[in-house]
Design a protein around this motif. Structure first.
Motif, PDB file in Angstrom:
ATOM      1  N   VAL A  23       5.997 -30.212  -5.792  1.00 45.38           N
ATOM      2  CA  VAL A  23       6.884 -29.081  -4.928  1.00 45.38           C
ATOM      3  C   VAL A  23       8.304 -29.260  -5.233  1.00 45.38           C
ATOM      4  N   LEU A  24       8.817 -30.424  -5.147  1.00 47.04           N
ATOM      5  CA  LEU A  24      10.424 -30.908  -5.574  1.00 47.04           C
ATOM      6  C   LEU A  24      10.666 -30.736  -7.033  1.00 47.04           C
ATOM      7  N   GLU A  25       9.827 -31.148  -8.087  1.00 49.11           N
ATOM      8  CA  GLU A  25      10.045 -30.646  -9.164  1.00 49.11           C
ATOM      9  C   GLU A  25      10.151 -29.158  -9.399  1.00 49.11           C
ATOM     10  N   TRP A  26       9.510 -28.346  -8.796  1.00 52.72           N
ATOM     11  CA  TRP A  26       9.558 -27.019  -8.843  1.00 52.72           C
ATOM     12  C   TRP A  26      10.766 -26.424  -8.294  1.00 52.72           C
ATOM     13  N   TRP A  27      11.251 -26.911  -7.270  1.00 50.25           N
ATOM     14  CA  TRP A  27      12.579 -26.764  -6.540  1.00 50.25           C
ATOM     15  C   TRP A  27      13.495 -26.839  -7.394  1.00 50.25           C
ATOM     16  N   MET A  28      13.596 -28.016  -7.932  1.00 48.44           N
ATOM     17  CA  MET A  28      14.670 -28.529  -8.859  1.00 48.44           C
ATOM     18  C   MET A  28      14.890 -27.820 -10.187  1.00 48.44           C
ATOM     19  N   GLN A  29      13.798 -27.417 -10.682  1.00 49.33           N
ATOM     20  CA  GLN A  29      13.726 -26.769 -11.940  1.00 49.33           C
ATOM     21  C   GLN A  29      14.264 -25.284 -11.704  1.00 49.33           C
ATOM     22  N   ARG A  30      13.901 -24.768 -10.550  1.00 45.14           N
ATOM     23  CA  ARG A  30      14.459 -23.321 -10.490  1.00 45.14           C
ATOM     24  C   ARG A  30      15.884 -23.288 -10.036  1.00 45.14           C
ATOM     25  N   ALA A  31      16.216 -24.321  -9.177  1.00 43.38           N
ATOM     26  CA  ALA A  31      17.471 -24.402  -8.850  1.00 43.38           C
ATOM     27  C   ALA A  31      18.597 -24.768 -10.100  1.00 43.38           C
ATOM     28  N   TYR A  59       4.522 -23.899  -7.660  1.00 46.30           N
ATOM     29  CA  TYR A  59       3.526 -23.667  -8.583  1.00 46.30           C
ATOM     30  C   TYR A  59       3.391 -25.050  -9.724  1.00 46.30           C
ATOM     31  N   ARG A  60       2.193 -25.565  -9.806  1.00 45.54           N
ATOM     32  CA  ARG A  60       2.022 -26.527 -10.970  1.00 45.54           C
ATOM     33  C   ARG A  60       2.467 -25.929 -12.277  1.00 45.54           C
ATOM     34  N   THR A  61       3.394 -26.898 -12.935  1.00 49.05           N
ATOM     35  CA  THR A  61       3.517 -26.230 -14.137  1.00 49.05           C
ATOM     36  C   THR A  61       2.907 -27.200 -15.327  1.00 49.05           C
ATOM     37  N   LYS A  62       2.144 -27.998 -14.936  1.00 49.00           N
ATOM     38  CA  LYS A  62       0.973 -28.766 -16.078  1.00 49.00           C
ATOM     39  C   LYS A  62      -0.069 -29.175 -15.096  1.00 49.00           C
ATOM     40  N   SER A  63      -0.960 -29.349 -15.633  1.00 53.53           N
ATOM     41  CA  SER A  63      -2.344 -29.930 -15.133  1.00 53.53           C
ATOM     42  C   SER A  63      -2.281 -31.196 -15.002  1.00 53.53           C
ATOM     43  N   GLY A  89      -0.654 -23.858 -12.741  1.00 54.41           N
ATOM     44  CA  GLY A  89      -0.369 -22.208 -12.570  1.00 54.41           C
ATOM     45  C   GLY A  89      -0.973 -22.397 -10.858  1.00 54.41           C
ATOM     46  N   MET A  90      -1.480 -23.374 -10.288  1.00 49.93           N
ATOM     47  CA  MET A  90      -1.977 -23.404  -8.840  1.00 49.93           C
ATOM     48  C   MET A  90      -0.821 -23.350  -7.988  1.00 49.93           C
ATOM     49  N   GLY A  91      -0.955 -22.930  -6.913  1.00 47.49           N
ATOM     50  CA  GLY A  91       0.276 -22.733  -5.927  1.00 47.49           C
ATOM     51  C   GLY A  91       0.105 -23.929  -5.000  1.00 47.49           C
ATOM     52  N   ILE A  92       1.259 -24.275  -4.218  1.00 43.74           N
ATOM     53  CA  ILE A  92       1.091 -25.368  -3.398  1.00 43.74           C
ATOM     54  C   ILE A  92       1.984 -24.806  -2.053  1.00 43.74           C
ATOM     55  N   VAL A  93       1.542 -24.636  -1.040  1.00 43.80           N
ATOM     56  CA  VAL A  93       2.128 -24.111   0.296  1.00 43.80           C
ATOM     57  C   VAL A  93       2.576 -25.238   1.012  1.00 43.80           C
ATOM     58  N   ILE A  94       4.117 -25.237   1.317  1.00 45.28           N
ATOM     59  CA  ILE A  94       4.595 -26.300   2.300  1.00 45.28           C
ATOM     60  C   ILE A  94       5.394 -25.499   3.267  1.00 45.28           C
ATOM     61  N   SER A  95       5.313 -26.005   4.368  1.00 41.80           N
ATOM     62  CA  SER A  95       6.130 -25.327   5.429  1.00 41.80           C
ATOM     63  C   SER A  95       6.990 -26.578   6.113  1.00 41.80           C
TER      64      SER A  95
END
Length: 399
Positions: free
Chosen positions: A34-42, A378-382, A390-396
């Protein structure tokens, strides 16, 4: 500094989260993703990449300063009320990372960390409007921002070259943002600013800091900036002087007089250009001799070369750009040489790593703030079965 940032470009930051026991390993791995996704996007948002810019600032100023905003906290809860600009911003990233120049930031730290921070920047009126219009909403703060944007647009209509000094102050209790009109390109005018003079001042925000933290990261390294030795010893200025002397002298002597001419009557030198070869025509008593330009003093070139060597030694990075592999040299030996040179970068990389770790903590703190939003990464690698790319991870916020 360019060499340093180019090397760091080949190694993207790796985010690691410590699991709280063996049963928590899967959760920690999900949080890392999740953190990797956030930081890559930002990191993809904006004109510059924040993480590369942070290493540049670490080398140049020995300080990394971030400001992290979470857009859903500021936007209307009803997505139907979002403007096109707000929708575009949210599609890019929920998080906004701003890397500040240390020269434009004032702050105070206490025993327990940062007490307050303020960014003071000269910006065009249009850039201020672009930066803050995305935060307009139907909330009290959003309406105040909208009012300020309207005032700035009206002022910009009267003066297309309008610039502002923007002051963005945050403490544990307050968040204040104001702009002051200026004709200066620097902050000199602000440093002599009198608080009693409020002509043209516009308050964008003046409210309590409702979040439970200061959304700033300020990290200072333990060593000197990369170019400190060059600056302190005057190597940069000296090299410019030497190079200027050598270049100017060479260019001047490129048009050095070719002939020395003497005439008893003061008659000018005649040259016949009509034949196959140019001919110097002399009358009785005239004389013409070929001139040889004097060479540049070799001592000047020697001093310049010595100063260049001192400069390269002061930074310790130049060797990375000029490593030569000759003969049958083992790969391990080449890697050892590269690592030896890269030790000069370790203090600056560690400063960035510390700042990035605090930035990661702050990202989770923003989500926990109670915005009511659920983030999907979303997972960027398996990573094995059940953890496919490509699998999604939901965090609240509860997570």
């Amino acid at each position: 500094i360019r060499t340093a940032t180019n090397i760091y470009d080949t190694n993207n930051p790796k985010w690691e989260i410590l699991p709280r026991g063996l049963a928590d390993k899967d959760t920690a791995e999900e949080m890392e993703t999740v953190l990797e996704w956030w930081m890559q996007r930002a990191n993809k948002v904006g004109e510059h990449e924040p993480f590369r810019k942070s290493l540049h600032n670490s080398c140049l100023q020995n300080r990394v300063i971030y400001q992290l905003d979470y857009l859903p906290y500021w936007l209307p809860k009803d997505k139907k009320k979002w403007s096109k600009e707000q929708k575009a911003a949210m599609k890019a990233s929920s998080f906004c990372i701003i890397v500040h120049d240390a020269r434009n930031v004032y702050y105070e730290t206490g025993k327990w960390g940062l007490k307050w921070a303020a960014a003071v920047t000269v910006m065009t009126a249009q850039n201020v409007i672009d930066a803050w219009s995305v935060y307009q909403s139907d909330t009290e703060d959003g309406q105040k921002i909208a009012s300020a944007v309207r005032q700035m647009k009206a002022a910009l209509a009267d003066d297309a070259e309008l610039k502002y000094i923007l002051v963005d102050f945050t403490s544990h209790d307050k968040r204040e943002v104001s702009v002051f009109p200026t004709v200066s390109e620097t902050l000199d005018e602000f440093r002599s600013y009198e608080p009693e003079s409020t002509e043209g001042r516009i308050d964008i925000l003046d409210t309590k800091n409702e979040i439970d933290f200061i959304n700033w990261v300020v990290v200072t390294g333990e060593t000197n900036p990369l170019l400190y030795s060059m600056h302190k010893a005057g190597l940069w200025e000296d090299q410019n002087i030497y190079d200027t002397i050598v270049d100017s002298t060479t260019m001047r002597r490129a048009v050095f007089p070719i002939l020395k001419h003497t005439s008893p009557t003061g008659k000018p030198l005649d040259i016949d250009y009509s034949g196959e070869q140019d001919v110097v025509e002399l009358t009785q008593g005239e004389d013409a001799q070929t001139m040889i330009p004097p060479p540049i003093d070799s001592a000047m070139s020697q001093i310049s070369s010595q100063n260049t060597a001192k400069t390269a030694q002061a930074t310790g990075i130049k060797g990375l750009a000029s490593i030569e592999v000759a003969g049958n040299v083992q790969y391990a030996a080449v890697q050892a040489v590269i690592k030896l040179h890269m030790t000069n970068l370790v203090p600056y990389v560690r400063t960035v790593e510390k700042a990035n770790a605090q930035l990661a903590d702050m990202a989770f703190m923003w989500l926990k703030q109670g915005s009511g939003y659920t983030e999907i990464a979303y997972r960027t690698k398996s990573k094995g079965e059940g953890k496919e790319k490509g699998m999604g991870i939901v965090i609240s916020p509860e997570d």
